[in-house]
Write a protein that holds these residues in place. Structure first.
Motif, PDB file in Angstrom:
ATOM      1  N   LYS A 148      -2.927  -2.196 -11.757  1.00 45.04           N
ATOM      2  CA  LYS A 148      -1.943  -1.754 -10.753  1.00 45.04           C
ATOM      3  C   LYS A 148      -1.446  -2.927  -9.895  1.00 45.04           C
ATOM      4  N   THR A 188      -0.537  -7.286 -10.093  1.00 45.97           N
ATOM      5  CA  THR A 188      -0.315  -8.404 -11.004  1.00 45.97           C
ATOM      6  C   THR A 188      -1.422  -9.435 -10.818  1.00 45.97           C
ATOM      7  N   SER A 192       2.669   1.994  -3.137  1.00 42.92           N
ATOM      8  CA  SER A 192       1.781   2.503  -4.196  1.00 42.92           C
ATOM      9  C   SER A 192       1.358   3.945  -3.947  1.00 42.92           C
ATOM     10  N   ASP A 221       0.835  -1.213   0.000  1.00 41.53           N
ATOM     11  CA  ASP A 221       0.000   0.000   0.000  1.00 41.53           C
ATOM     12  C   ASP A 221       0.863   1.252   0.000  1.00 41.53           C
ATOM     13  N   ARG A 241      -5.665  -5.643  -3.733  1.00 42.03           N
ATOM     14  CA  ARG A 241      -5.501  -7.057  -4.089  1.00 42.03           C
ATOM     15  C   ARG A 241      -6.266  -7.970  -3.120  1.00 42.03           C
ATOM     16  N   VAL A 242      -6.175  -7.664  -1.836  1.00 46.06           N
ATOM     17  CA  VAL A 242      -6.875  -8.461  -0.831  1.00 46.06           C
ATOM     18  C   VAL A 242      -8.388  -8.343  -1.019  1.00 46.06           C
ATOM     19  N   LYS A 271      -9.420   2.536  -2.605  1.00 48.89           N
ATOM     20  CA  LYS A 271      -8.713   3.475  -3.484  1.00 48.89           C
ATOM     21  C   LYS A 271      -7.857   4.486  -2.726  1.00 48.89           C
ATOM     22  N   ASN A 272      -8.215   4.755  -1.483  1.00 52.24           N
ATOM     23  CA  ASN A 272      -7.388   5.680  -0.700  1.00 52.24           C
ATOM     24  C   ASN A 272      -6.377   4.972   0.195  1.00 52.24           C
ATOM     25  N   ILE A 273      -6.294   3.682   0.076  1.00 52.58           N
ATOM     26  CA  ILE A 273      -5.383   2.913   0.931  1.00 52.58           C
ATOM     27  C   ILE A 273      -4.175   2.420   0.141  1.00 52.58           C
ATOM     28  N   GLY A 274      -4.426   1.793  -0.993  1.00 51.34           N
ATOM     29  CA  GLY A 274      -3.291   1.357  -1.804  1.00 51.34           C
ATOM     30  C   GLY A 274      -3.507   0.022  -2.470  1.00 51.34           C
ATOM     31  N   SER A 275      -2.514  -0.377  -3.268  1.00 51.08           N
ATOM     32  CA  SER A 275      -2.692  -1.534  -4.146  1.00 51.08           C
ATOM     33  C   SER A 275      -2.583  -2.866  -3.417  1.00 51.08           C
ATOM     34  N   GLY A 276      -1.910  -2.897  -2.259  1.00 53.04           N
ATOM     35  CA  GLY A 276      -1.855  -4.130  -1.467  1.00 53.04           C
ATOM     36  C   GLY A 276      -3.237  -4.485  -0.952  1.00 53.04           C
ATOM     37  N   SER A 277      -3.922  -3.487  -0.422  1.00 54.94           N
ATOM     38  CA  SER A 277      -5.282  -3.700   0.093  1.00 54.94           C
ATOM     39  C   SER A 277      -6.264  -3.977  -1.036  1.00 54.94           C
TER      40      SER A 277
END
Lengths: 276, 276, 276
Positions: B198, B200, A259, A256, B251-252, B243-249
């Motif tokens: 954003k 994989t 990104s 996160d 994906r989860v 959307k305001n947290i990031g791409s790791g979240s």
């Protein structure tokens, strides 16, 4: 050449990744490869993973950087072949010699790579870098051993600088503080938290972030400083958020924060100091 | 045959997955294989991953669908062998020709597969599908290139339909809008968000969801429409939340939303339109 | 020898992992390998993954336990070689015979392993254990089949005990309740939730947790009881937290709960019962 890192260069270096979206070719282990792909995307670059010998030439031709990580030691022919192709095509190569010193075979492969190819950056923990430097190192698997932790910052910087001269590479020594050095300059990066070793892949992701910066920017020393600091900052912010939750959430938050990275966050948190 | 998709078929198609829990055999890349397994489980099917040549016959015998994804190009013998076995056993095969056009070797492998085996579904981004169609495509790694984005919906649908006829397959062209076509029908799916690129694995997971629907349902065109829309909806809902947290979240949350998918959510969010 | 498990032994067993941080060598599948690495780190041990034949001797020499998981059947030479090396060096080996019974090749490999090497622990679901026991089992991929679910606790315990005697191993049979047995004793562990099968890797992670306990503690029976209960507790707590969110969050929370495990949590939730 003596160099001065200026903090405000981060803006341009980060923007170059987002604007160019460099293709970062990874030849890497099967443990953390998904983390590497997601870290690369998080910072704004584009990952591709293949070690298929017959297509290396084509894939490296469209790549902006190559990351070679020997972690699981299962792609030895590609480890040896790909850097040569990249050298011929002027594609910069980042070497992550995971577990250097942990087996004779690893040392043999690394030696072969170093003799036959040039690396823009070589990144390892102190055990791994000492192993490469030919100084007797005690390696316990892929983590740094207790004995090596006592080598001081100045001594580590000098070893890194000497190695940088030998291999004409930027040398990165990761640890509590990270050292980034070329043959004349050494910087200490004090970002990151110990908790980063509680999950797998932070070192591997660092190499992906390095590949992303170096694939989009020509200055490898500055790219390396910013990349290592970026990874450390993401780790600090993730730890702040998840330290009472656990390591699964820490891993998610690390991506996160990669990104969400921008020059404001970077300039607020970066701890970069010139050693010499 | 002209066909009409009716929205309320989603209930039966989703239930069939949960009731039959079809075994979906994957021969896939080592980057996103974990995401594929979790996506398959999330939607209610059961994944198995093996490319060991000597056991392909036994494993395909107990499988309801086979997904072949050539992403890391490390299982070429299995790519070529498994679809033939599946054809002989009437197990439907989904082909995800990742990076078609990115190397001569990939094109050669894909051509070999298309000559020797039949695929129930072929899914790719526009660059990949154009590469298969033999139309000159500019491929940049595994992502679609800028030049190809301008091909219009109608033209893409016609290319897909023509390809569907050539290979007797359902053809899926992913992009801002996705096209699902057989030789007589083309549908536009307008679900999904750009942010899905954003992380994989969204394309690979789509193939797993396809395998899950096709493994439990006999109508491949409708299965493909619902599968692609399902994946897009999960992406939209995940993006809203993270959307305001990031791409790791993100994906989860994407997996979360696949696991919570049902016909009510599907019917509320699905954007499916008949082109011809 | 008759044995009594005492709950308060968990403190010492958990602390031994954290104090010794045993290196757990994994030869495992490429689907869940990242989960295995993170589970190993979460509980306090240190993972290393390599199947490179020429370095097995060196790596096993510095390891405290070896986990062999045949899931993707792609490292057969290492499956057969590594346990022999580990036996010679007195490094305990955990065998996870994933999909035993699903193909003739798997059965052949497992038989070869069992003839030539000794395993400290063999862990499988009922189908897999029945397959090893030579009793006709209906295997559906890597999940347990419906028919096998009806075998009762007492009968399962007797099969496990018999197998324990044959192979001089601790035998673990996973299921709704898990059985842990040596040749004279059988325990039932009633931790865990059915939802754990909604994500990939919980079985594989259990083997990593087993490797972590056994790498740091000499009593394999007690280690196995605590390891299996630990994994189940982490699953229960993760399910409580995420059941209304989805399987992606469940997976993250499972690792979170492994990383937060301590003897207080363990003693509060462990459900361990002696069968005989």
């Amino acid at each position: 050449m003596k160099r001065e890192y200026t903090m405000n260069s981060s803006k341009q270096f980060l923007e170059n990744i987002k604007n160019k979206s460099p293709l970062v070719h990874h030849i890497t282990n099967y443990v953390t490869v998904n983390d590497c792909a997601n870290a690369t995307l998080a910072i704004g670059a584009s990952p591709i993973m293949t070690a298929q010998i017959e297509e290396l030439e084509d894939i490296i031709s469209i790549s902006s950087a190559l990351v070679v990580n020997i972690g699981t030691m299962d792609k030895i022919e590609a480890f040896l072949t790909a850097p040569k192709i990249a050298n011929a095509k002027n594609v910069p190569v980042i070497l992550d010699p995971v577990g250097a010193g942990a087996s004779k075979k690893r040392n043999e492969v690394i030696e072969n790579m170093l003799i036959n190819s040039k690396f823009a950056v070589i990144k390892g923990n102190l055990s791994e870098i000492l192993s490469i430097a030919g100084i007797s190192a005690n390696t316990k698997g892929v983590d740094v051993s207790e004995d090596d932790k006592n080598t001081g910052i100045m001594k580590t910087s000098q070893i890194a600088t000497k190695l940088a001269k030998t291999y004409n590479s930027v040398i990165i020594v990761t640890g509590k503080d990270d050292i980034v050095a070329d043959e004349n300059n050494a910087y200490k990066i004090s970002n990151g938290v110990a908790y980063m070793s509680k999950i797998t892949g932070t070192g591997c992701m660092s190499a992906s972030i390095l590949g992303s910066f170096i694939g989009a920017n020509e200055d490898y020393l500055t790219s390396s400083i910013i990349a290592i600091s970026t990874m450390g900052i993401a780790g600090e912010l993730a730890y702040e958020k998840t330290k009472n939750i656990g390591s699964g959430s820490f891993r998610v938050s690390l991506i996160d924060n990669l990104s969400m990275m921008n020059e404001k966050i970077f300039e607020k948190y970066a701890k970069i100091e010139k050693i010499f």
